[in-house]
Design an enzyme around this catalytic site. Sequence first.
Site, mmCIF file in Angstrom:
data_model
loop_
_atom_site.group_PDB
_atom_site.id
_atom_site.type_symbol
_atom_site.label_atom_id
_atom_site.label_comp_id
_atom_site.label_asym_id
_atom_site.label_seq_id
_atom_site.Cartn_x
_atom_site.Cartn_y
_atom_site.Cartn_z
ATOM 1 C CG ASN A 1 91.429 17.037 -6.896
ATOM 2 O OD1 ASN A 1 90.957 16.048 -6.362
ATOM 3 N ND2 ASN A 1 92.676 17.433 -6.674
ATOM 4 C CG ASP B 1 86.829 17.904 -4.387
ATOM 5 O OD1 ASP B 1 85.833 17.246 -4.748
ATOM 6 O OD2 ASP B 1 87.987 17.457 -4.426
ATOM 7 N NE ARG C 1 91.530 14.799 1.034
ATOM 8 C CZ ARG C 1 90.756 14.229 0.114
ATOM 9 N NH1 ARG C 1 90.783 14.638 -1.128
ATOM 10 N NH2 ARG C 1 89.962 13.232 0.439
ATOM 11 C CG ASP D 1 88.638 13.015 -7.739
ATOM 12 O OD1 ASP D 1 88.937 14.208 -7.608
ATOM 13 O OD2 ASP D 1 88.025 12.366 -6.865
ATOM 14 C CD GLU E 1 83.064 11.945 -3.281
ATOM 15 O OE1 GLU E 1 83.392 12.930 -2.614
ATOM 16 O OE2 GLU E 1 83.870 11.068 -3.655
ATOM 17 C CG ASP F 1 81.527 15.624 -5.350
ATOM 18 O OD1 ASP F 1 81.991 15.813 -4.205
ATOM 19 O OD2 ASP F 1 80.465 16.125 -5.742
ATOM 20 C CG ASP G 1 85.619 9.633 -6.473
ATOM 21 O OD1 ASP G 1 85.505 8.465 -6.044
ATOM 22 O OD2 ASP G 1 86.621 10.329 -6.284
#
Length: 176
Positions: free
Chosen positions: A87, A103, A23, A107, A123, A105, A120
Amino acid sequence: MSFPKTGSKIQVQSYKHNGLIHRTWEETVVLKGTSKVVIGGNDKILVREADGRNWRTREPAICYFDAEHWFNSIGMIRSDGIYYYCNLGSPFIWDDEALKYIDYDLDIKVFPDMTFKLLDEDEFSLHKKQMNYPKEIENIVQNSVDELISWIHQRKGPFAPHFVEMWYERFLQYRL
């Protein structure tokens, strides 16, 4: 090594463990930039996702990046209070192109009353297998969740009373 200068506009890029861009946030104004901490402000900026989607943030935000801790936070200023999106990720690096971090994953969303929710986890489990996170990284991320929760409870760093408001006032000076 130089660090982003106060008042300059920088890009923030997050990557995944496999090295692929995840991102990008355009035009964050640097409010403080040192080798240890970068604090930035933005409002209604363009965000580009790796899959090609683009969107704009909805409200002013104060971002906190740390070169020694495995998390960063975004304090979003809304009409009903300050919400934080945190994050879990590597400490930031600055390479004159952008502020960058990996990152990982997980959060944590923090509500105005300082209650929070871990997000997450599925994830993280999936990417841990897909991208072969080393056990050391997994342990660092899990320990950083505990450290971040401790900061939230203690109202430390970006969670301190008036932190976001103070930096937002400074951000407004650069918007004139």
